[in-house]
Design an enzyme around this catalytic site. Structure first.
Site, mmCIF file in Angstrom:
data_model
loop_
_atom_site.group_PDB
_atom_site.id
_atom_site.type_symbol
_atom_site.label_atom_id
_atom_site.label_comp_id
_atom_site.label_asym_id
_atom_site.label_seq_id
_atom_site.Cartn_x
_atom_site.Cartn_y
_atom_site.Cartn_z
ATOM 1 N N HIS A 348 0.616 -1.579 -0.364
ATOM 2 C CA HIS A 348 0.827 0.443 0.053
ATOM 3 C C HIS A 348 1.109 1.116 0.378
ATOM 4 O O HIS A 348 1.856 1.228 0.415
ATOM 5 C CB HIS A 348 -0.556 -0.079 0.553
ATOM 6 C CG HIS A 348 -0.675 -0.192 2.682
ATOM 7 N ND1 HIS A 348 -0.277 1.254 3.048
ATOM 8 C CD2 HIS A 348 -0.527 -0.871 2.836
ATOM 9 C CE1 HIS A 348 0.132 1.353 4.560
ATOM 10 N NE2 HIS A 348 0.410 0.509 4.697
ATOM 11 N N ASP A 358 6.059 2.232 7.590
ATOM 12 C CA ASP A 358 4.370 1.655 7.270
ATOM 13 C C ASP A 358 3.968 3.425 6.106
ATOM 14 O O ASP A 358 3.233 3.962 6.764
ATOM 15 C CB ASP A 358 3.833 1.884 8.846
ATOM 16 C CG ASP A 358 2.253 0.733 7.726
ATOM 17 O OD1 ASP A 358 2.002 0.881 6.440
ATOM 18 O OD2 ASP A 358 1.403 1.073 8.898
ATOM 19 N N GLU A 395 -4.901 1.615 2.641
ATOM 20 C CA GLU A 395 -4.908 -0.063 3.688
ATOM 21 C C GLU A 395 -5.282 0.635 4.620
ATOM 22 O O GLU A 395 -5.636 -0.321 5.870
ATOM 23 C CB GLU A 395 -3.409 -0.416 3.142
ATOM 24 C CG GLU A 395 -3.627 -1.742 3.760
ATOM 25 C CD GLU A 395 -3.177 -1.345 5.216
ATOM 26 O OE1 GLU A 395 -2.964 -2.681 6.073
ATOM 27 O OE2 GLU A 395 -2.597 -0.108 5.948
ATOM 28 N N GLU A 396 -4.857 2.076 4.547
ATOM 29 C CA GLU A 396 -4.589 1.967 6.879
ATOM 30 C C GLU A 396 -6.682 2.320 7.023
ATOM 31 O O GLU A 396 -6.705 2.380 8.547
ATOM 32 C CB GLU A 396 -4.036 3.645 6.979
ATOM 33 C CG GLU A 396 -2.586 3.442 5.805
ATOM 34 C CD GLU A 396 -1.298 2.234 7.488
ATOM 35 O OE1 GLU A 396 -2.501 1.464 8.440
ATOM 36 O OE2 GLU A 396 -0.811 2.145 7.539
ATOM 37 N N ASP A 424 4.131 -4.714 2.927
ATOM 38 C CA ASP A 424 3.331 -3.452 3.490
ATOM 39 C C ASP A 424 4.418 -2.802 3.898
ATOM 40 O O ASP A 424 5.347 -1.768 3.680
ATOM 41 C CB ASP A 424 2.590 -4.300 4.931
ATOM 42 C CG ASP A 424 2.251 -2.840 5.707
ATOM 43 O OD1 ASP A 424 2.227 -1.994 5.286
ATOM 44 O OD2 ASP A 424 0.988 -2.844 6.199
ATOM 45 N N HIS A 509 2.533 5.285 12.573
ATOM 46 C CA HIS A 509 1.815 5.390 12.858
ATOM 47 C C HIS A 509 1.586 7.281 13.393
ATOM 48 O O HIS A 509 0.668 7.529 13.658
ATOM 49 C CB HIS A 509 0.132 4.912 12.861
ATOM 50 C CG HIS A 509 -0.033 3.539 12.016
ATOM 51 N ND1 HIS A 509 -1.132 2.718 12.078
ATOM 52 C CD2 HIS A 509 0.275 3.320 11.253
ATOM 53 C CE1 HIS A 509 -1.638 2.031 11.418
ATOM 54 N NE2 HIS A 509 -0.148 1.916 11.067
#
Ligand SMILES: [Zn+2]
Length: 692
Positions: A348, A358, A395-396, A424, A509
């Site tokens: 993603h 990420d 995706e998130e 990922d 994140h």
């Protein structure tokens, strides 16, 4: 003649799997030899410095799904892929329900103290000053405007609420403050649990015991989260239904059919938001009541108490309810001999902020892997099967882009996909980790033998050293959810693998998951990015070129028999009657057929009997599909796989339909589920029935 003699001798040396040494499952010896120079070329073409320059491009600006920047990056991916020589490169648009934050405010009423709810810039990381970072939030949160005391609910799991009830702490109508737990448990499960207990809202904070200073040096000196870092993320119930909540089981396309989002089984009705420990500390200091049990204590220098707070918190969370366009990028190298047989590589592109690890580590790896395949094609090589490269969006949010594409291409994927290989986050450290269906485990180990590890030796060697007391590197076969492989496995029945290099990583994140974090701490020199690209490329090449797909269903069936043992124990513990003999019998036949299929294929490939090889190959391609049941799981029909499903925590549930019937102590349902599972295993074994 001598060469043939050597081959004959080699054929007689068995290894654990019965594959002769030097031979490779899925290939004739001659073909495996022919492939080696191509593999070497891929390995040499993939360069760490290219991964680094790609990584800088993707991490320069925040690029959340639905943002202009993420669309620009989609265009950039497409342009690059065309230059590399990929074919049919497309931006595919999906209009999806994708709420963004409007307001997030928290004020302690008595002291009139407004919490910052922001991450502090760090001079050593210029990107942390970026003005477009946006309001931190939990995607798909409900709206709330409430003034209430706060209670501390530890990790926010059901047993935590039980303990609070025992201690006489009433959580109804109050704001629950939960800490993120490590090991990771999906925040959507905390939301669901909070919703069930009638809290007014849920705050999820990062305690230093879990990803901060109690773990080690914090960023920018080390990998762990500094005081103001906070973990954004979705709280959607995508363990019930991933993808656009308005289109369960079909793709969201312009002018298509849509259900209302609010009524979807994936939509939370509780409000939730993330918080740093810097802010949460202000609340925790105001807690009254008894001190918490030892296991509930976090890493802050204060007495953790159950609550409620002496002061009320005024909390406002508001999101827009907008539909936005997301953009997958899909490109391919068309198969010369078998264009309809697909090997899919996906990652993603969307990030909560910069997405250092990420997902941009994976995106940089994907770009370099695609470039290497383009080079290989330019040198005259033509893939036997079609290689598909995919850059997923959103995706998130709820695995949205991959889910919509999987639903769009369901027919072709079910007819011809050999495997989906997901990366990922590619690199936050040096520990190689692979999760996959059991049929792919041995294949993944074989690939690891032939790809160098940055610390010396092969990835296989380093991977084996990581696993104490194991005879071979461990592939995680219990697949839950949490990344883009879900639609392929659970909805389409395509064999999947999920790959990463792991390490200490406390900025997940947050705004500090940045270029600088990766460049200075996570993977200085980008050697692990390159190693992942090389591994991914060799795996994809082998699947593209193989004579028959190297799927080991004897291993899969053995694994399922272990699950049956566990399920039987569970039933016994709950006093539920279950007769598993029919499933066990079916699993044994399946195991036997799985073993025979590979034996037949090996002999046929050695004898040059390609018609027989082809029969086995076609059979092997059907087995994972056979494990789906069109009716799906009770209450979540989108999930059709009868061996694996995610639990609400994202942990894997094995034999989910049967397990859930047992857990519900529903005797007649148990009987039906035994029958359903037996039929699936019979379908799986008849797909690879040994022929004449
Ligand atoms: Zn990710």
């Amino acid at each position: 003649m001598i060469r043939n003699l050597v081959i004959l001798v080699l054929l007689l040396i068995p290894t654990t799997l019965g594959v002769p040494q030097n031979a490779r499952e899925g290939f004739s010896l001659a073909k495996a030899d022919k492939l080696k120079p191509l593999e070497t070329r891929l390995v040499q073409t993939i360069r760490p410095e290219n991964c680094r320059s790609q990584h800088r491009i993707f991490t320069k600006e925040p690029h959340m799904a639905g943002s202009v920047r993420n669309y620009e990056l989609a265009q950039y991916v497409a342009k690059q892929w065309k230059e590399y020589g990929l074919e049919d490169v497309q931006l595919i648009e999906h209009p999806v329900y994708l709420p963004w934050p409007i307001r997030y405010e928290a004020t302690l009423v008595g002291s009139n103290e407004k919490l910052s709810l922001k991450e502090d810039p760090i001079p050593q990381d210029k990107d942390s000053y970026n003005k477009d970072v946006g309001i931190p939030y939990c995607a798909y949160s409900a709206d709330v405007d409430v003034t209430a005391p706060v209670v501390y609910v530890n990790s926010g799991n059901p047993e935590d609420y039980d303990l609070l009830a025992q201690r006489g702490v009433d959580v109804r109508g109050k704001i629950a403050l939960a800490r993120y737990s490590m090991p990771y448990s999906y925040r959507g499960f905390k939301a669901l649990t909070a919703q069930r207990h009638g809290v007014a809202a849920l705050l999820l904070y990062s305690d230093p015991a879990e990803d901060g200073y109690k773990k080690g040096e914090v960023y920018p000196r080390g990998p762990w989260g500094p005081a103001s870092h906070l973990q954004r993320g979705g709280i959607v119930y995508d363990f019930n239904l991933p993808g656009d909540p308005r289109t369960p089981g079909w793709a969201s396309v312009r002018g298509g059919r849509f259900l209302p989002a609010e009524s979807a089984v994936s939509m939370p009705t509780v409000a939730a938001a993330p918080m740093s420990y810097k802010d949460a500390r202000r609340i925790l200091e105001k807690m009254t009541g008894p001190s918490v049990p030892a296991e509930w204590r976090g890493g802050l220098p204060l007495t953790y108490r159950l609550g409620p707070t002496s002061d009320k918190l005024h909390l406002v969370i508001q999101n827009d309810k907008k539909v936005r366009s997301i953009w997958n990028v899909v490109g391919r190298l068309r198969g010369e001999e078998r264009p309809d047989e697909w090997v899919v590589l996906g990652n993603h592109r969307d990030a909560w902020v910069f997405g250092g690890v990420d997902p941009s580590s994976g995106t940089a790896t994907l770009m370099e892997t695609a470039r290497a395949f383009g080079e290989l094609k330019r040198s005259g090589w033509k893939p036997r099967r079609t290689l598909i490269f995919a850059s997923w969006d959103a995706e998130e949010f709820t695995l949205t882009g991959s889910t919509e594409w999987g639903e769009l291409e369901a027919e072709r994927l079910q007819a011809g996909a050999l495997a989906y290989l997901n990366v990922d986050s590619s690199s936050s450290g040096s520990s190689f980790t692979a999760a996959a269906v059991p049929a792919l485990a041995e294949f993944l180990r074989e690939v690891a033998r032939d790809v160098p590890h940055p610390s010396g030796g092969s990835i296989y060697d380093a991977w084996l050293r990581q696993t104490k007391d194991a005879k071979e590197p461990i592939v995680t076969t219990r697949l839950g959810s949490g990344s883009d492989y879900t639609v392929f496995l659970n909805f389409l029945g395509v064999p999947v693998a999920d790959l990463t290099f792991d390490g200490p990583y406390g900025v997940y994140h947050s705004v500090y998951d940045s270029f600088n974090w990766v460049d200075r701490i996570g993977d200085p020199g980008y050697r692990y990015h390159a190693a992942m690209g090389r591994y991914w490329a060799v795996a994809a090449l082998r699947l593209s070129e193989c004579d028959y797909v190297p799927l080991d269903y004897a291993a899969y069936a053995q694994e399922v028999q272990r699950y049956l043992d566990e399920t039987e124990q569970l039933a016994r513990g709950l006093g539920v009657d279950v007769d598993l003999r029919p499933v066990r019998d079916a699993a044994k036949v399946w195991e036997n057929n799985g073993r025979l299929a590979l034996e037949v294929a090996r002999k046929a490939v050695a004898a040059g009997d390609m018609a027989r090889v082809e029969r086995v190959h076609r059979g092997l391609m059907k087995v994972e599909r056979a494990l789906l049941d069109p009716e799906g799981l009770v209450g979540r029909p989108w999930f059709k796989h009868l061996i694996y499903a995610p639990r609400p925590t994202y942990k894997a549930s094995v034999l989910p339909a049967l397990t859930e019937a047992i857990e519900a102590r529903d005797q007649s349902r148990v009987k039906l589920e035994v029958e359903r599972l037996t039929r699936a295993l019979k379908r799986a074994s008849s797909a690879i029935e040994p022929g004449p």
